[in-house]
Scaffold this motif. Structure first.
Motif, PDB file in Angstrom:
ATOM      1  N   UNK A 146       0.813  -1.221   0.000  1.00  0.00           N
ATOM      2  CA  UNK A 146       0.000   0.000   0.000  1.00  0.00           C
ATOM      3  C   UNK A 146       0.847   1.271   0.000  1.00  0.00           C
ATOM      4  N   UNK A 147       2.137   1.143  -0.222  1.00  0.00           N
ATOM      5  CA  UNK A 147       3.006   2.316  -0.223  1.00  0.00           C
ATOM      6  C   UNK A 147       2.583   3.256  -1.359  1.00  0.00           C
ATOM      7  N   UNK A 148       2.617   4.535  -1.115  1.00  0.00           N
ATOM      8  CA  UNK A 148       2.270   5.499  -2.166  1.00  0.00           C
ATOM      9  C   UNK A 148       3.368   5.511  -3.228  1.00  0.00           C
ATOM     10  N   UNK A 149       3.010   5.923  -4.426  1.00  0.00           N
ATOM     11  CA  UNK A 149       3.996   6.011  -5.494  1.00  0.00           C
ATOM     12  C   UNK A 149       5.105   6.996  -5.135  1.00  0.00           C
ATOM     13  N   UNK A 150       4.733   8.084  -4.466  1.00  0.00           N
ATOM     14  CA  UNK A 150       5.740   9.080  -4.065  1.00  0.00           C
ATOM     15  C   UNK A 150       6.756   8.464  -3.107  1.00  0.00           C
ATOM     16  N   UNK A 151       6.274   7.720  -2.112  1.00  0.00           N
ATOM     17  CA  UNK A 151       7.184   7.080  -1.159  1.00  0.00           C
ATOM     18  C   UNK A 151       8.005   5.980  -1.825  1.00  0.00           C
ATOM     19  N   UNK A 152       7.361   5.215  -2.709  1.00  0.00           N
ATOM     20  CA  UNK A 152       8.074   4.152  -3.424  1.00  0.00           C
ATOM     21  C   UNK A 152       9.181   4.747  -4.285  1.00  0.00           C
ATOM     22  N   UNK A 153       8.866   5.798  -5.009  1.00  0.00           N
ATOM     23  CA  UNK A 153       9.879   6.396  -5.887  1.00  0.00           C
ATOM     24  C   UNK A 153      11.065   6.922  -5.081  1.00  0.00           C
ATOM     25  N   UNK A 154      10.784   7.450  -3.909  1.00  0.00           N
ATOM     26  CA  UNK A 154      11.864   7.926  -3.036  1.00  0.00           C
ATOM     27  C   UNK A 154      12.717   6.756  -2.549  1.00  0.00           C
ATOM     28  N   UNK A 155      12.063   5.654  -2.173  1.00  0.00           N
ATOM     29  CA  UNK A 155      12.794   4.485  -1.659  1.00  0.00           C
ATOM     30  C   UNK A 155      13.699   3.849  -2.703  1.00  0.00           C
ATOM     31  N   UNK A 156      13.290   3.918  -3.985  1.00  0.00           N
ATOM     32  CA  UNK A 156      14.074   3.256  -5.033  1.00  0.00           C
ATOM     33  C   UNK A 156      14.869   4.240  -5.882  1.00  0.00           C
ATOM     34  N   UNK A 157      14.883   5.518  -5.460  1.00  0.00           N
ATOM     35  CA  UNK A 157      15.694   6.536  -6.135  1.00  0.00           C
ATOM     36  C   UNK A 157      15.281   6.788  -7.586  1.00  0.00           C
ATOM     37  N   UNK A 158      14.002   7.006  -7.803  1.00  0.00           N
ATOM     38  CA  UNK A 158      13.486   7.322  -9.136  1.00  0.00           C
ATOM     39  C   UNK A 158      12.543   8.512  -9.025  1.00  0.00           C
ATOM     40  N   UNK A 159      12.298   9.172 -10.141  1.00  0.00           N
ATOM     41  CA  UNK A 159      11.253  10.194 -10.142  1.00  0.00           C
ATOM     42  C   UNK A 159       9.902   9.475 -10.008  1.00  0.00           C
ATOM     43  N   UNK A 160       8.906  10.196  -9.532  1.00  0.00           N
ATOM     44  CA  UNK A 160       7.582   9.595  -9.333  1.00  0.00           C
ATOM     45  C   UNK A 160       7.007   9.078 -10.647  1.00  0.00           C
ATOM     46  N   UNK A 161       7.172   9.815 -11.733  1.00  0.00           N
ATOM     47  CA  UNK A 161       6.603   9.379 -13.014  1.00  0.00           C
ATOM     48  C   UNK A 161       7.324   8.145 -13.551  1.00  0.00           C
ATOM     49  N   UNK A 162       8.656   8.105 -13.441  1.00  0.00           N
ATOM     50  CA  UNK A 162       9.415   6.933 -13.902  1.00  0.00           C
ATOM     51  C   UNK A 162       9.067   5.705 -13.068  1.00  0.00           C
ATOM     52  N   UNK A 163       8.903   5.896 -11.782  1.00  0.00           N
ATOM     53  CA  UNK A 163       8.540   4.793 -10.895  1.00  0.00           C
ATOM     54  C   UNK A 163       7.149   4.257 -11.261  1.00  0.00           C
ATOM     55  N   UNK A 164       6.217   5.155 -11.478  1.00  0.00           N
ATOM     56  CA  UNK A 164       4.852   4.759 -11.845  1.00  0.00           C
ATOM     57  C   UNK A 164       4.845   3.965 -13.151  1.00  0.00           C
TER      58      UNK A 164
END
Length: 152
Positions: free
Chosen positions: A19-37
């Motif tokens: 249930x992690x948000x995309x914003x938090x996930x992108x931060x955890x994996x060192x990506x921009x939010x759009x690239x992570x999504x």
């Protein structure tokens, strides 16, 4: 598609925190939010991510007992296997059913309230499964380790 290190980091995080948000996930994996999504969408589309689920607490759901049931069938014909698999898939207390190599044909993971409840499940469902020649049940005394996370 092959997985790169970033995909593996995404999958590792999502397995533990679905249930992690995309914003938090992108931060955890060192990506921009759009690239992570985009990566998560691709992992879903390619079937690496099958589903998102809530893992329930068995004790709070009043099914704290786990029983592993080894089943040997009377034969190995496709009709026997198919009939067994179709019938066992309809038993709500059976969480897993695995076709095995070895002494037993199948192993089931069954949850129950207690031994009396398992006796009911056995009597009403397991004993009525088609093609069963032999059944052996083993009660788990304690869960030492349990995870749903696959190694990535």
């Amino acid at each position: 598609m092959s997985l790169d290190e970033t995909d593996r980091r995404i999958l590792s995080v999502l397995q533990k925190q679905g249930r992690i948000s995309n914003a938090d996930l992108s931060e955890r994996v060192n990506l921009s939010a759009s690239a992570c999504h985009r990566r998560v969408q691709r992992l879903e589309a390619d079937g690496y991510i099958r589903d998102y689920v809530a893992l329930l607490d068995a004790r709070k759901m009043n099914v704290p007992s786990t029983v592993f049931v080894e089943i040997t069938l009377s034969g190995q014909a496709d009709e026997v296997l198919d009939a067994f698999e179709k019938a066992v898939s309809r038993i709500p207390d059976v969480l897993e059913c695995h076709l095995m190599a070895g002494t037993a044909d199948y192993i089931l993971k069954v949850v129950s309230e207690n031994t009396e409840d398992f006796a009911r499940i056995h009597r009403q469902h397991l004993a009525r499964l088609p093609g069963v020649a032999q059944m052996q049940s083993s009660f788990a005394l304690r869960t030492v380790f349990k995870t749903t996370a696959l190694p990535v």
